[in-house]
Every structure is written in C-alpha cells, then in structure tokens.
Design an enzyme around this catalytic site. Sequence first.
Site, PDB file in Angstrom:
ATOM      1  N   ARG A 109      74.241  46.880 -89.176  1.00  0.00           N
ATOM      2  CA  ARG A 109      73.162  47.579 -89.885  1.00  0.00           C
ATOM      3  C   ARG A 109      72.797  48.823 -89.085  1.00  0.00           C
ATOM      4  O   ARG A 109      72.391  48.735 -87.931  1.00  0.00           O
ATOM      5  CB  ARG A 109      71.937  46.682 -90.021  1.00  0.00           C
ATOM      6  CG  ARG A 109      70.724  47.455 -90.515  1.00  0.00           C
ATOM      7  CD  ARG A 109      69.438  46.629 -90.467  1.00  0.00           C
ATOM      8  NE  ARG A 109      68.286  47.433 -90.815  1.00  0.00           N
ATOM      9  CZ  ARG A 109      67.254  47.651 -89.995  1.00  0.00           C
ATOM     10  NH1 ARG A 109      67.198  47.130 -88.798  1.00  0.00           N
ATOM     11  NH2 ARG A 109      66.247  48.394 -90.404  1.00  0.00           N
ATOM     12  N   HIS A 153      64.771  55.103 -91.450  1.00  0.00           N
ATOM     13  CA  HIS A 153      64.229  54.425 -90.272  1.00  0.00           C
ATOM     14  C   HIS A 153      63.383  55.447 -89.498  1.00  0.00           C
ATOM     15  O   HIS A 153      63.681  55.807 -88.366  1.00  0.00           O
ATOM     16  CB  HIS A 153      65.356  53.842 -89.413  1.00  0.00           C
ATOM     17  CG  HIS A 153      64.915  52.752 -88.480  1.00  0.00           C
ATOM     18  ND1 HIS A 153      65.495  51.498 -88.451  1.00  0.00           N
ATOM     19  CD2 HIS A 153      63.952  52.727 -87.540  1.00  0.00           C
ATOM     20  CE1 HIS A 153      64.916  50.757 -87.515  1.00  0.00           C
ATOM     21  NE2 HIS A 153      63.974  51.473 -86.948  1.00  0.00           N
ATOM     22  N   GLU A 198      60.575  48.796 -92.254  1.00  0.00           N
ATOM     23  CA  GLU A 198      59.213  48.454 -91.817  1.00  0.00           C
ATOM     24  C   GLU A 198      58.158  49.451 -92.284  1.00  0.00           C
ATOM     25  O   GLU A 198      57.482  50.095 -91.470  1.00  0.00           O
ATOM     26  CB  GLU A 198      59.147  48.370 -90.293  1.00  0.00           C
ATOM     27  CG  GLU A 198      60.108  47.371 -89.679  1.00  0.00           C
ATOM     28  CD  GLU A 198      59.883  47.215 -88.180  1.00  0.00           C
ATOM     29  OE1 GLU A 198      59.053  47.933 -87.623  1.00  0.00           O
ATOM     30  OE2 GLU A 198      60.537  46.354 -87.578  1.00  0.00           O
ATOM     31  N   ASN A 321      62.534  41.877 -90.149  1.00  0.00           N
ATOM     32  CA  ASN A 321      62.543  42.137 -88.710  1.00  0.00           C
ATOM     33  C   ASN A 321      61.495  41.240 -88.076  1.00  0.00           C
ATOM     34  O   ASN A 321      60.321  41.267 -88.470  1.00  0.00           O
ATOM     35  CB  ASN A 321      62.215  43.602 -88.416  1.00  0.00           C
ATOM     36  CG  ASN A 321      63.286  44.557 -88.926  1.00  0.00           C
ATOM     37  OD1 ASN A 321      64.351  44.126 -89.383  1.00  0.00           O
ATOM     38  ND2 ASN A 321      63.022  45.842 -88.838  1.00  0.00           N
ATOM     39  N   TYR A 323      59.884  39.784 -84.368  1.00  0.00           N
ATOM     40  CA  TYR A 323      59.796  39.808 -82.903  1.00  0.00           C
ATOM     41  C   TYR A 323      58.860  38.727 -82.357  1.00  0.00           C
ATOM     42  O   TYR A 323      59.184  38.060 -81.388  1.00  0.00           O
ATOM     43  CB  TYR A 323      59.350  41.204 -82.425  1.00  0.00           C
ATOM     44  CG  TYR A 323      60.451  42.221 -82.662  1.00  0.00           C
ATOM     45  CD1 TYR A 323      61.469  42.390 -81.738  1.00  0.00           C
ATOM     46  CD2 TYR A 323      60.520  42.946 -83.848  1.00  0.00           C
ATOM     47  CE1 TYR A 323      62.520  43.271 -81.964  1.00  0.00           C
ATOM     48  CE2 TYR A 323      61.567  43.834 -84.089  1.00  0.00           C
ATOM     49  CZ  TYR A 323      62.561  43.980 -83.146  1.00  0.00           C
ATOM     50  OH  TYR A 323      63.604  44.834 -83.387  1.00  0.00           O
ATOM     51  N   GLU A 382      66.473  42.445 -87.772  1.00  0.00           N
ATOM     52  CA  GLU A 382      66.212  42.764 -86.366  1.00  0.00           C
ATOM     53  C   GLU A 382      65.592  41.551 -85.708  1.00  0.00           C
ATOM     54  O   GLU A 382      64.679  40.938 -86.262  1.00  0.00           O
ATOM     55  CB  GLU A 382      65.208  43.919 -86.194  1.00  0.00           C
ATOM     56  CG  GLU A 382      65.733  45.281 -86.528  1.00  0.00           C
ATOM     57  CD  GLU A 382      64.698  46.386 -86.307  1.00  0.00           C
ATOM     58  OE1 GLU A 382      63.778  46.207 -85.476  1.00  0.00           O
ATOM     59  OE2 GLU A 382      64.810  47.411 -86.988  1.00  0.00           O
TER      60      GLU A 382
HETATM   61  C1  GCO Z   1      60.789  48.250 -84.956  1.00  0.00           C
HETATM   62  C2  GCO Z   1      61.907  49.161 -85.196  1.00  0.00           C
HETATM   63  C3  GCO Z   1      62.900  49.276 -84.069  1.00  0.00           C
HETATM   64  C4  GCO Z   1      62.370  49.054 -82.688  1.00  0.00           C
HETATM   65  C5  GCO Z   1      62.352  47.610 -82.315  1.00  0.00           C
HETATM   66  C6  GCO Z   1      61.813  47.349 -80.952  1.00  0.00           C
HETATM   67  O1  GCO Z   1      60.870  47.096 -85.330  1.00  0.00           O
HETATM   68  O2  GCO Z   1      59.789  48.679 -84.404  1.00  0.00           O
HETATM   69  O3  GCO Z   1      62.559  48.798 -86.343  1.00  0.00           O
HETATM   70  O4  GCO Z   1      63.372  50.571 -84.248  1.00  0.00           O
HETATM   71  O5  GCO Z   1      63.107  49.743 -81.740  1.00  0.00           O
HETATM   72  O6  GCO Z   1      61.567  46.911 -83.213  1.00  0.00           O
HETATM   73  O7  GCO Z   1      60.519  47.844 -80.834  1.00  0.00           O
END
Ligand code: GCO
Length: 479
Positions: A109, A153, A198, A321, A323, A382
């Site tokens: 991607r 992006h 995002e 995505n 985290y 992500e």
């Molecule tokens: C985001 C973006 C990425 C970042 C990653 C780490 O999720 O903020 O899609 O470009 O680099 O998440 O912060």
Amino acid sequence: MLRRRDFLASAAAAAALPVLPAGVSAQTAASPAGAPRIPPGFVWGASTSAYQIEGAVKEGGRLPSIWDTFSHTPGRIADGTNGDVACDHYNRYAGDVDLMSQAGFQAYRFSIAWPRVMPQGTGPVNPAGLDFYDRLVDKLLARNILPMACLYHWDLPQALQDRGGWHNRDIANWFTDYARATVSRLGDRVKPWAMLNEPSVHAIFGHGFGNHAPGLTGWESYVRAQHHQNLAQGTAITALRSVRSDLKLGTVFSLQPIFPSSPQPQDVAAASRFDACWNTINLDPLFHGRYPAGFEQAFAPLVQANDMAAIRVPVDFLGVNYYGPSWIKHDPAAFLAQAGYGAVPDGTPRTLLGWPISAQGLTQVLVRLRDGYGNPTTFITENGACYEDPAPANGVVNDPERTAYIRAHLDACAAAISQGCALNGYFVWSLLDNFEWAEGKRRRFGVTHVDFDTLARTPKASLLYLSQLMRAQGRAATP
Ligand code: GCO
C-alpha cells in the site's frame, strides 16, 4: 541496495539474536504452534506514504504540497528536517520493491502524490508524475506484489491550499478530477484504491491543533476540513465506479478505542465526544449517512441537500489504521469538543512516542465494525510502532520491542477473525524508516532501517520475523 544474498545472510544472523517474543524461537515463530492463527488467504503487506518516503520534491514536474511548505517553516518539525530527500524512494523504488519481494510481502500500500500528478491541483495532468507510478506499479507486478494505492495521504498541492484547501467545498470536485485522471491511467493494473488516509486525523491535527500541515487551528476549521473530506471521498468513489467496473474502491480510517481517564461523568462524556470526532465522524456518514448524535448541529451549516447521500456510498473495503487506544478527559480549553488527552492508567505499556499499547484494542475496533457497521471487508492498512532502535550491526537492526508489538497485534487480528470479523489482510507500518511528520526523521517506524545520510537500507529483526511468518503462511495458503 539490498541484494538477495545479503538479505538471507542478515536473516541468518538475526535468527541467532534474541529478537523474538519470549518463548518463540526463530524456528517456532513460523510454525503453526508459535505463529498467530491467521487463516490461509490472508494478505500480508507493507505500507508507506508518498511525502514520507519519496523525496525528489522538485523532480518530474512536481510542485510543492502543504507538507513542503509546513516542513520548511521554522519551528514546525521537531528536528528541523523535511521530506526533500526522505528515503529517495522516487529514485530507489526498484530496490525497495526487491526488498519487499525478498521478504515475502504479497501486497504494497503506497500513496500517490497529488502534486506530482496535477502539480497545480487542478487542470492539466503532468505525464511525468504519472510515469513514476507507472514504473512502480509495473515493478511491483513483475515481483508478484499486489499494488494498493491511496489517492491522498495528506500532501495537498499548495496551489489548492492557496484556494482554501479542505475549507473550500469545491475540493470535492478537484479531488474527483485528480482521482479520475490517476485511476484512468493506472486502473488497468491497480485494482484496490483507497480514497483518503485518516480524514479525521488530517482534520484534527492539520486543521484543528495545527501541529500538522497546513497548520490551521480551531473547531470551525476542523469541522470544515472533516465535512469536505467526507464529501470528496463519496463523490470520488461514485465517479470512479464509471471509470472501470473491476476496481475495488475503499478508504482508510484511523480507528481506536477511546476510554475516559476517570469514572467522573464529565470525563465519560468527553470520551464519548472524542470518540465521535476521531472514529464515528468518519464511520457514521459513510455507512449510515448521518453525523454522530450530538454533532448534527455543528455540521448543519455545511451540509447541503444531497451531501449525506453522496457520502453514504457502498465501499468494497475499509482500510483500518490501528496504533493504540486513547484516554480522554473533559478539558474546557480543548478545541475539540472540550475533550483532551488525559491520564493513561498506571502500568500501561507505551511506545517511544508515548502512545499506549493495547493489542486487544485492535480486536475491539474490528468487532465494532462487525456489530455497528455491517462487518465490512477490512484490511489493517497500518499497524506498527516507534522505538529507539540501535545502530545496524552485522547487517541487521535488532528491534525486539517492535517485533513483540507486531506479533501481539497479529494475534489480535487472529482473534478478530475467529470472532467473525471480515478482516482480510495486514499491512505493517512501515516498510521504511521515513519522515515522520511533525517528529521529522528522529522517530522511526520502519521494519527496514534507513540511514538518512547514505540512504542505505538494513533489515530490522521485525522484518525478518514477518518474513518468516509470511513464508510459512504463504506455503500454508498454497495447496
Ligand atoms: C498516521 C499516518 C502515518 C504515520 C503513522 C505513524 O497514521 O498518522 O497514516 O503516515 O506515519 O501513523 O505516526
């Protein structure tokens, strides 16, 4: 550039390192007993974005984006760096694709830079800009790697920012024209297309907090950027349906569980508002054709008669995505619905950026999509972590924390699949250390180390771990 022999030598060296999570040796990592229970057919990929890796900002007719402007503004980027060179992927893409192929990735991607394809944002297409993506796509296909392209992006052409950017309602048509031109050229070979990356994060950080490009601030600014992204996303999807019938059209959201930082009613209410601004401000319009309860009034001045119908369009997939979760408190000074970041419970593990870690949260997010949004076909587009990495030694970078993070989140993927979530693949963030937005180059998310002086690539142990898994799973998937 990494050659096959070097890569295998590094892998062998890494296998002797204590890089894998406790109880999982390099051998068992790829075995059914040690590996996350991911079913056959799952897509294994890597993820990047244009401004963060391409560099070559003045090559091939590209003109500045808002991130060029922002990163060259003193004081905006923590370490004073910018994306002028980044990983020089524009010139080194072939080696990077070889690296992916050697590791065993099945999909990639990446994002297309609008300011390469239409340097002024609207008007004539720049053929040299599209030529780059043509070469990249052909190289991917030659290596049997599925391309998944994201159309936006965060690197808006500066020329469009000068016309109001995401505050200008016309952007729905500007974006659609750019999308149509790009897909008309590449759609014969690229089938999955994500519209936006995002949108809520771009609205919150770029147009509310102002710590990302274009550096705008305040509630009104955030609301405008959010609504016009939603509108552009829906308008473009509808237009692209008539470009070709064999495309897979979707978009990418950042989703996370939001918890109150205390049981106090005002913190509970703030967490719910923050959840709306981060998560459901994207999900509810796309899947239900309305803004989240309590936010209709804020958006009403912008929403015209057919907008919600234009935004609520069928998608073939949703990119997620993920985290980690956030803990939120009531904060009268916070621009975002008086909801701000609050205390994280003691003992919560965190990455170098301070982001709380909860692999279970990934499963929760997917279960929420299953129960509240019709269980769409999803990909984790992500997932990854920032840690302080040691320097390369013996051809590898030892990153046990990132390896453990990835492993835990793959287990969370497996758990979601076993609970009936329509999760189809996982793209690690990121293929390469890169320009990490406001943090600059000092914060690294790659599974491949990049030396920003020499631009040499060195695999990290996390890449070798993934490689073992992907190869084992790939074999399992082949009858
Ligand atoms: C985001 C973006 C990425 C970042 C990653 C780490 O999720 O903020 O899609 O470009 O680099 O998440 O912060």
